[in-house]
Motif scaffolding. Sequence first.
Motif, PDB file in Angstrom:
ATOM      1  N   UNK A   1       0.930 -66.165   3.477  1.00  0.00           N
ATOM      2  CA  UNK A   1       1.357 -67.301   3.749  1.00  0.00           C
ATOM      3  C   UNK A   1       1.334 -68.303   2.661  1.00  0.00           C
ATOM      4  N   UNK A   2       2.521 -68.994   2.206  1.00  0.00           N
ATOM      5  CA  UNK A   2       2.602 -69.765   1.280  1.00  0.00           C
ATOM      6  C   UNK A   2       1.694 -70.868   1.249  1.00  0.00           C
ATOM      7  N   UNK A   3       1.068 -71.479   2.530  1.00  0.00           N
ATOM      8  CA  UNK A   3       0.133 -72.583   2.176  1.00  0.00           C
ATOM      9  C   UNK A   3      -1.440 -72.074   2.236  1.00  0.00           C
ATOM     10  N   UNK A   4      -2.209 -72.831   1.340  1.00  0.00           N
ATOM     11  CA  UNK A   4      -3.647 -72.518   1.461  1.00  0.00           C
ATOM     12  C   UNK A   4      -4.213 -72.313   3.015  1.00  0.00           C
ATOM     13  N   UNK A   5      -5.279 -71.905   3.079  1.00  0.00           N
ATOM     14  CA  UNK A   5      -6.064 -71.730   4.428  1.00  0.00           C
ATOM     15  C   UNK A   5      -6.157 -72.989   4.897  1.00  0.00           C
ATOM     16  N   UNK A   6      -6.697 -74.153   4.060  1.00  0.00           N
ATOM     17  CA  UNK A   6      -6.799 -75.664   4.639  1.00  0.00           C
ATOM     18  C   UNK A   6      -5.676 -76.016   5.383  1.00  0.00           C
ATOM     19  N   UNK A   7      -4.338 -75.576   5.124  1.00  0.00           N
ATOM     20  CA  UNK A   7      -3.209 -75.987   5.822  1.00  0.00           C
ATOM     21  C   UNK A   7      -3.288 -75.768   7.138  1.00  0.00           C
ATOM     22  N   UNK A   8      -3.969 -74.647   7.693  1.00  0.00           N
ATOM     23  CA  UNK A   8      -4.218 -74.231   9.155  1.00  0.00           C
ATOM     24  C   UNK A   8      -5.145 -74.695   9.717  1.00  0.00           C
ATOM     25  N   UNK A   9      -5.027 -74.900  10.994  1.00  0.00           N
ATOM     26  CA  UNK A   9      -6.289 -75.423  11.847  1.00  0.00           C
ATOM     27  C   UNK A   9      -7.352 -74.201  11.809  1.00  0.00           C
ATOM     28  N   UNK A  10      -8.696 -74.609  11.784  1.00  0.00           N
ATOM     29  CA  UNK A  10      -9.432 -73.512  11.326  1.00  0.00           C
ATOM     30  C   UNK A  10     -10.127 -73.064  12.702  1.00  0.00           C
TER      31      UNK A  10
ATOM     32  N   UNK B   1      -5.423 -71.708  14.037  1.00  0.00           N
ATOM     33  CA  UNK B   1      -4.438 -71.379  13.012  1.00  0.00           C
ATOM     34  C   UNK B   1      -3.172 -72.048  13.028  1.00  0.00           C
ATOM     35  N   UNK B   2      -3.043 -73.041  13.755  1.00  0.00           N
ATOM     36  CA  UNK B   2      -1.801 -73.925  13.827  1.00  0.00           C
ATOM     37  C   UNK B   2      -1.562 -74.502  12.417  1.00  0.00           C
ATOM     38  N   UNK B   3      -0.369 -74.538  11.967  1.00  0.00           N
ATOM     39  CA  UNK B   3      -0.240 -75.259  10.796  1.00  0.00           C
ATOM     40  C   UNK B   3      -0.276 -76.860  11.097  1.00  0.00           C
ATOM     41  N   UNK B   4      -1.022 -77.657  10.116  1.00  0.00           N
ATOM     42  CA  UNK B   4      -1.098 -78.966  10.107  1.00  0.00           C
ATOM     43  C   UNK B   4      -0.576 -79.774   8.935  1.00  0.00           C
ATOM     44  N   UNK B   5       0.737 -79.743   8.833  1.00  0.00           N
ATOM     45  CA  UNK B   5       1.369 -80.268   7.687  1.00  0.00           C
ATOM     46  C   UNK B   5       1.164 -81.812   7.721  1.00  0.00           C
ATOM     47  N   UNK B   6       0.976 -82.541   8.748  1.00  0.00           N
ATOM     48  CA  UNK B   6       1.250 -83.998   8.901  1.00  0.00           C
ATOM     49  C   UNK B   6      -0.198 -84.516   9.425  1.00  0.00           C
ATOM     50  N   UNK B   7      -0.691 -85.468   8.877  1.00  0.00           N
ATOM     51  CA  UNK B   7      -1.926 -86.168   8.921  1.00  0.00           C
ATOM     52  C   UNK B   7      -2.243 -86.385  10.550  1.00  0.00           C
ATOM     53  N   UNK B   8      -1.403 -86.705  11.389  1.00  0.00           N
ATOM     54  CA  UNK B   8      -1.422 -87.119  12.673  1.00  0.00           C
ATOM     55  C   UNK B   8      -1.725 -85.906  13.500  1.00  0.00           C
ATOM     56  N   UNK B   9      -1.751 -84.713  12.900  1.00  0.00           N
ATOM     57  CA  UNK B   9      -1.929 -83.577  13.765  1.00  0.00           C
ATOM     58  C   UNK B   9      -3.404 -83.188  13.692  1.00  0.00           C
ATOM     59  N   UNK B  10      -4.261 -83.739  12.664  1.00  0.00           N
ATOM     60  CA  UNK B  10      -5.497 -83.531  12.562  1.00  0.00           C
ATOM     61  C   UNK B  10      -6.510 -84.075  13.574  1.00  0.00           C
ATOM     62  N   UNK B  11      -7.540 -83.497  14.114  1.00  0.00           N
ATOM     63  CA  UNK B  11      -8.470 -84.010  14.832  1.00  0.00           C
ATOM     64  C   UNK B  11      -9.521 -84.968  14.418  1.00  0.00           C
ATOM     65  N   UNK B  12     -10.331 -85.338  15.157  1.00  0.00           N
ATOM     66  CA  UNK B  12     -11.083 -86.448  14.497  1.00  0.00           C
ATOM     67  C   UNK B  12     -12.597 -86.045  14.629  1.00  0.00           C
ATOM     68  N   UNK B  13     -13.341 -86.539  13.665  1.00  0.00           N
ATOM     69  CA  UNK B  13     -14.766 -86.329  13.898  1.00  0.00           C
ATOM     70  C   UNK B  13     -15.555 -87.415  14.488  1.00  0.00           C
ATOM     71  N   UNK B  14     -16.910 -87.234  14.732  1.00  0.00           N
ATOM     72  CA  UNK B  14     -17.454 -87.997  15.761  1.00  0.00           C
ATOM     73  C   UNK B  14     -17.296 -89.416  15.219  1.00  0.00           C
ATOM     74  N   UNK B  15     -17.076 -89.970  14.214  1.00  0.00           N
ATOM     75  CA  UNK B  15     -16.929 -91.272  14.019  1.00  0.00           C
ATOM     76  C   UNK B  15     -15.690 -91.687  13.884  1.00  0.00           C
ATOM     77  N   UNK B  16     -14.682 -91.005  14.208  1.00  0.00           N
ATOM     78  CA  UNK B  16     -13.316 -91.211  14.409  1.00  0.00           C
ATOM     79  C   UNK B  16     -12.614 -90.803  13.012  1.00  0.00           C
TER      80      UNK B  16
END
Length: 275
Positions: free
Chosen positions: A62-71, A74-89
Amino acid sequence: MALKDTVAQIRQEAGVTQEEMARRLYVTRQAVSRWETGETAPGIDMVKLICVTFGVPPERFFDMPQSYYCQCCSMPMPEPELHGTEADGSPSQDFCRYCYDHGDFTATGVTMDEFIEATAPMEAEALGISRDEAVSLMATLLPHLKRWREVAANEKAYGEELRAAHGDEVIDAANKRYVGMGEAAHLRADELELAIKEQLRRALETGDEHGPEAEQLVRMHAAWLQMYWPEGLYSPEAHRSLADGYLADERFQRYYDAVAPGAARFLRDAVHTWA
């Protein structure tokens, strides 16, 4: 790196010809040649076979580093809004919003195989591939991802012995609990693990498995076990049996004896005294 270059690089690193690579993958030399020129590309199942055969991680394809994929999925996360949230938001750096919300996984109490079966349709739609291809891709990637890799590694290293000693039902339940823990819970467990090692060192220096330092050690160790074990599994008898196993298995003995020589035996004796 383009896929055609990745195939060529893996072959060159292995020191084999196109013909030898083809033989090991059960394809023709012409097929390998077409991959390396970019005329065609290996399918997902062939990528999996290449990884297994030549001992390379699937991320190489894959062209992107592993951090590009949900750990987790494995879904690609190219946009910030696709990231989940930690306990503090705050945004999670590792997990997508579909898998992770406010410090907790959205799918808990599942094995990796159950998770793949449940989420493969969404993965297939997102990537524009068939469901079967999505299942194959996820089965290749997930054991290398953060949420699943430690359980996969532990299964490979200790699974046979643990399942023989405790049964499949218990180990499956423990694995489900482990992969259901959010980042905050894993951090607390890791911090307690470090504290246990320090307490073990202090208690060992006293040389008294009947003393207060040993008692505190056993209490901390029991609390740590209950963070990972399924609800209701912990008992003093189970704790003592596990401690006996530390001495019976040289891998566990080495882990505790790395604190100080004799630490594994001292912990076993302390558990038998205080559990």
